[in-house]
Motif scaffolding. Sequence first.
Motif, PDB file in Angstrom:
ATOM      1  N   CYS A 367       0.840  -1.195   0.000  1.00 53.50           N
ATOM      2  CA  CYS A 367       0.000   0.000   0.000  1.00 53.50           C
ATOM      3  C   CYS A 367       0.876   1.246   0.000  1.00 53.50           C
ATOM      4  CB  CYS A 367      -0.918  -0.006   1.219  1.00 53.50           C
ATOM      5  SG  CYS A 367      -2.028   1.421   1.281  1.00 53.50           S
ATOM      6  N   VAL A 385      -8.479  -0.411   6.450  1.00 50.18           N
ATOM      7  CA  VAL A 385      -7.895  -0.294   5.099  1.00 50.18           C
ATOM      8  C   VAL A 385      -7.227  -1.603   4.698  1.00 50.18           C
ATOM      9  CG1 VAL A 385      -6.090   0.843   3.760  1.00 50.18           C
ATOM     10  CG2 VAL A 385      -7.604   2.198   5.219  1.00 50.18           C
ATOM     11  N   VAL A 448      -6.553   5.735  -2.005  1.00 54.58           N
ATOM     12  CA  VAL A 448      -5.692   4.657  -1.505  1.00 54.58           C
ATOM     13  C   VAL A 448      -5.258   3.820  -2.702  1.00 54.58           C
ATOM     14  CG1 VAL A 448      -5.524   2.636  -0.020  1.00 54.58           C
ATOM     15  CG2 VAL A 448      -6.852   4.631   0.725  1.00 54.58           C
TER      16      VAL A 448
END
Length: 628
Positions: A367, A385, A448
């Motif tokens: 990420c 997340v 994201v």
Amino acid sequence: MQIRPGLQHLWPFTIRAYAIGFIILMSLIFSILGWAIQYKLDTISTEAKIHNTGAAHEELAYVISHIVGEIAQKADTLVMQDETRQQFVNPAYYGYWRDNRSRAAGVLPDFVQAVEMYTQQGASLAAHPLNDMPTQINPQDIGSFLTRKGSHYYLYVLFPIPDSNASSGSTLGYLGFKIDFLNALKGEQRFSYVNPNSIHIKLDEQEHLPLSQLTSRLEFTLLPNPESTALASTIKQYQQQALLVLVGLALLFYLMLASLLATPLRRLSLHIDALREGKGGLLAENFSRSLPVAELEKVRHSLNDYQNKLEQMHHSLNEKNDELWTLAHHDPLTGIYNRRGFEEDWAHVLSVSSGHRLEVSMLLFDCDHFKAINDTYGHQTGDQVIQAIAHSLQNTLRRGDRLYRLGGDEFATLFLDIGPNLALQTAERCIEAVSEHDFSSLGIREPVRISAGLAYASATDAETLATLPKQADIAMYHAKRPGKQKVAVFDDSMTNDAGVLFSTGVTNAVFEAITTGESIEMHYQPVVNLASGEVDYYEALVRIREGHELIMPSSIFPIIEARRLEAEFDLAVIGRIEKDLEQGIIPPRTGISLNVSGPGVVSPKIFGKLLELGRFVDRYRLIIEVTE
């Protein structure tokens, strides 16, 4: 029948006592029998091999002698013909004689490839001899020799032609033959010892080997021989004898132990089978009589005591083992496989690759700027997340593909027996699936994104495949750099960049600079106003001092980006600039330009540190540039 009191003390004996006595007896008998059989087989085999090898050499020597003798007879037949001698007087029709007359009516064997005649001085009667026959021979050195051309072996034999009109025994000329040697050997007769298809001659290309030295260059294997039949018969005989002995001993063992163990062991065995199938009850219910062997009697009592406890423990352990395996191999946050599951599966892939070509693709996901998200919105949102990314990746992968969480925000998956193109398409779909997920429901305002590194190998050895994790790691870090595609496929050009990334010395220096800030050294480059010629402000350029050397940004920032330390490094650099402003290194009434990374902009700590620089705005202009 009455049993004498003295015999009662012999009952019962332990199973070990019976077994030791029988094992000692059986071991002694079979050791002697095995040694005798092995000794006999070795002796017969050695004698047969020695005899057959000698006979094979004699057989080959005889066949070679017979071939040369046959050619000599055919040569004598040709020499005695007037037509042959006429060629020396008038060679005008020599070519016709050589190609037709000399081979007519089956005078020469089929393995003779060519015939050539030579004068007293050794010159060929033909200007251009056929089939590689020599153009010139040495009359003083007439002899047979062997040569090799490709996979064929040719024997050249030369015979003198006596002059029948001369009384001194002079030579009229020479007659030469070219023979296909291996065809001559194979077609000469039926071999009894030598396998004709295995005959090989250790001879270099174009080497001339005299016929007298041929025996030392021959290699071959042996045909099955009568001795082999005799050996097989002997083996069979000894096997039958060993079988009879075995049967006798088995019968003796059965008779000896039948009255002691057969009946109680049979009942005990049936009861244990029933227990294994879940049908048995307590042993005491159907087998309460005492047993003649002490160990069996103890087993009878112990089974009743342990049976209930073991059944309860068995059910409990099965449940706990399933729970422990799941906990040990799955990530508690996302439910997917964890690092241990990955390591076990990867070790299995490496183990099955030995001797088998295996196509393996490894995808590593990470990420982007997760630490900044985690610090800004809190760990609970960060966990959500991670869960959302794991869910999106797992739903995008094929059914049966395993997704692993290696730690933090790093995920991996393995593809077996698919090409790199399909693996790349899968990686792109995964990145797209994460980018399309609605993270705003978690209160996250910025997008994201994830980056992926792909490494592929097709190999048969574990050593080559073992480099895939590092290659995928390098590719993933390459993908995270600004301006790069979100999926990077490893190639050799990335190795040079990875040299800095994985350099222990540079990495340690960077971590030291972030921790203490002492080794950070700022270089201030003046930015001049072209209109006035005066310095407007100074651009702050970072370096790291390592001893007498400076580490440049090209070596610093790959490590910062790869380790996701942008915010920490920004904090250390701002601290260094603050100290330089306090010491008056920058001239007053100018300005200073400093860079802040994208993750640093959203970091509360960086924001607070920048606010602290506000106390210098009465003397300096502060210019902040965001690098991403």
